[in-house]
Scaffold this motif. Structure first.
Motif, PDB file in Angstrom:
ATOM      1  N   THR A 204      95.590  61.198 -35.004  1.00 57.88           N
ATOM      2  CA  THR A 204      95.336  62.431 -34.453  1.00 57.88           C
ATOM      3  C   THR A 204      93.817  62.330 -33.369  1.00 57.88           C
ATOM      4  OG1 THR A 204      96.410  63.743 -35.993  1.00 57.88           O
ATOM      5  CG2 THR A 204      94.849  65.077 -34.700  1.00 57.88           C
ATOM      6  N   ASP A 207      94.539  60.334 -30.272  1.00 57.38           N
ATOM      7  CA  ASP A 207      95.449  61.197 -29.225  1.00 57.38           C
ATOM      8  C   ASP A 207      94.773  62.178 -28.416  1.00 57.38           C
ATOM      9  OD1 ASP A 207      97.639  59.787 -30.019  1.00 57.38           O
ATOM     10  OD2 ASP A 207      98.438  61.296 -31.059  1.00 57.38           O
ATOM     11  N   ASN A 208      93.298  62.594 -28.948  1.00 57.09           N
ATOM     12  CA  ASN A 208      92.542  63.338 -28.268  1.00 57.09           C
ATOM     13  C   ASN A 208      91.678  62.857 -27.192  1.00 57.09           C
ATOM     14  OD1 ASN A 208      93.358  65.720 -29.459  1.00 57.09           O
ATOM     15  ND2 ASN A 208      91.841  65.402 -31.141  1.00 57.09           N
ATOM     16  N   ALA A 253      97.714  69.499 -18.749  1.00 57.57           N
ATOM     17  CA  ALA A 253      98.766  69.531 -19.646  1.00 57.57           C
ATOM     18  C   ALA A 253      99.001  70.660 -20.463  1.00 57.57           C
ATOM     19  CB  ALA A 253      98.384  68.277 -20.777  1.00 57.57           C
ATOM     20  N   ARG A 258     102.702  70.470 -21.913  1.00 52.75           N
ATOM     21  CA  ARG A 258     102.986  69.218 -22.517  1.00 52.75           C
ATOM     22  C   ARG A 258     101.995  68.540 -23.099  1.00 52.75           C
ATOM     23  NH1 ARG A 258     100.389  65.734 -18.956  1.00 52.75           N
ATOM     24  NH2 ARG A 258      99.628  66.717 -17.047  1.00 52.75           N
ATOM     25  N   LYS A 259     102.359  67.539 -23.709  1.00 47.37           N
ATOM     26  CA  LYS A 259     101.016  66.563 -24.331  1.00 47.37           C
ATOM     27  C   LYS A 259     100.465  65.743 -23.365  1.00 47.37           C
ATOM     28  CE  LYS A 259     100.207  62.948 -27.766  1.00 47.37           C
ATOM     29  NZ  LYS A 259     101.158  61.912 -28.733  1.00 47.37           N
ATOM     30  N   ASN A 261      98.066  63.002 -21.589  1.00 44.41           N
ATOM     31  CA  ASN A 261      97.900  61.663 -21.566  1.00 44.41           C
ATOM     32  C   ASN A 261      96.417  61.343 -21.118  1.00 44.41           C
ATOM     33  OD1 ASN A 261      98.450  58.907 -21.454  1.00 44.41           O
ATOM     34  ND2 ASN A 261      99.498  59.012 -19.581  1.00 44.41           N
TER      35      ASN A 261
END
Length: 265
Positions: A204, A207-208, A253, A258-259, A261
């Motif tokens: 987690t 991903d940030n 995003a 959406r996620k 990137n």
């Protein structure tokens, strides 16, 4: 991408943007030797400078003990005189500060005993996750020793002065339930799930936006040192985040549902 170092008493692997540092003396419950203390800053520096690493995890090679503390067999060689003890203590504090000052988030994944120097390493990390069998203690009082100031401050920051005194004065062992109730640890997972849950939490963070993660860590550390306002450096850090590509990506995003990137590593 995976990287592996020689499997000595302490070694690390990098996989999927997570560096895992392993204590590898299971026959001694991962008792910490002087050489292990010397290697910790080197490993932290390598992980900190590696663009493929976003989170650092400390753990044992097995489930029996994170670390039972210092290797007592070395006390008559490395800690028997004031001079040798000063040299040894300096090295432990260098290792401790390397963990505390790592720019990347650190997690102690604890199974079994986490005592003495093992607990010193754990409290220097950003997070402490334990299985239900975790046992915690800081035991210098049982050996006639006085605990160092950086380690004491870390404990006080986590549990407050009264509970820190309880831990240090008595040298008693706390189970995982008591440890989480007083704030010494952050999560308890089952022995079966702790590996998966710890890696999921680390994922987690990975991903940030890393500029934001590391900036937050720096500012939290400054608050712990007494800061109540932005310094010139932290003010610049905050403003720089608004002109970063990651900020633009995060906003776009969110608006696009959406996620994100993120690119900064």
């Amino acid at each position: 991408m995976e990287e592996t170092k020689t499997k000595k008493d302490i070694y690390y692997e990098v996989n999927n943007e997570i560096a895992t540092i392993y204590f590898n003396r299971p026959q001694k419950r991962n008792a910490l030797t002087y050489e292990i203390w010397k290697e910790i800053p080197e490993i932290i520096n390598e992980c900190d400078s590696n663009p493929n690493v976003k989170v650092i995890i400390f753990q044992s090679i097995d489930e029996k003990a994170f670390s039972a503390g210092a290797d007592i067999s070395e006390f008559k060689t490395h800690r028997y005189t004031a001079e040798s003890a000063a040299h040894y203590n300096e090295q432990t504090m260098i290792a401790e500060k390397a963990i505390m000052n790592a720019s990347k988030p650190t997690i102690a994944m604890i199974q079994g005993f986490c005592v003495g120097g093992g607990c010193e390493i754990a409290v220097a990390c950003d997070f402490r996750f334990s299985d239900e069998k975790g046992k915690f203690g800081i035991t210098p009082a049982r050996l006639g020793l006085v605990y160092n100031t950086p380690g004491t401050k870390n404990v006080v920051d986590l549990v407050g002065p009264a509970k820190a005194k309880d831990i240090l004065y008595t040298g008693r062992l706390l189970n995982a339930e008591e440890a989480i109730n007083i704030g010494l640890i952050d999560r308890i997972f089952s022995s079966e799930n702790i590996q998966e849950e710890t890696k999921s939490y680390a994922r987690t963070i990975c991903d940030n936006a890393q500029f934001a993660v590391r900036g937050s860590k720096r500012i939290v550390n400054e608050v712990l040192e007494g800061a109540t306002e932005d310094s010139d450096e932290t003010a610049r850090l905050i403003l720089d985040s608004f002109v970063s590509e990651d900020y633009q990506e995060g906003v776009n995003a969110f608006l696009d549902k959406r996620k994100a990137n993120f690119k900064y590593s």
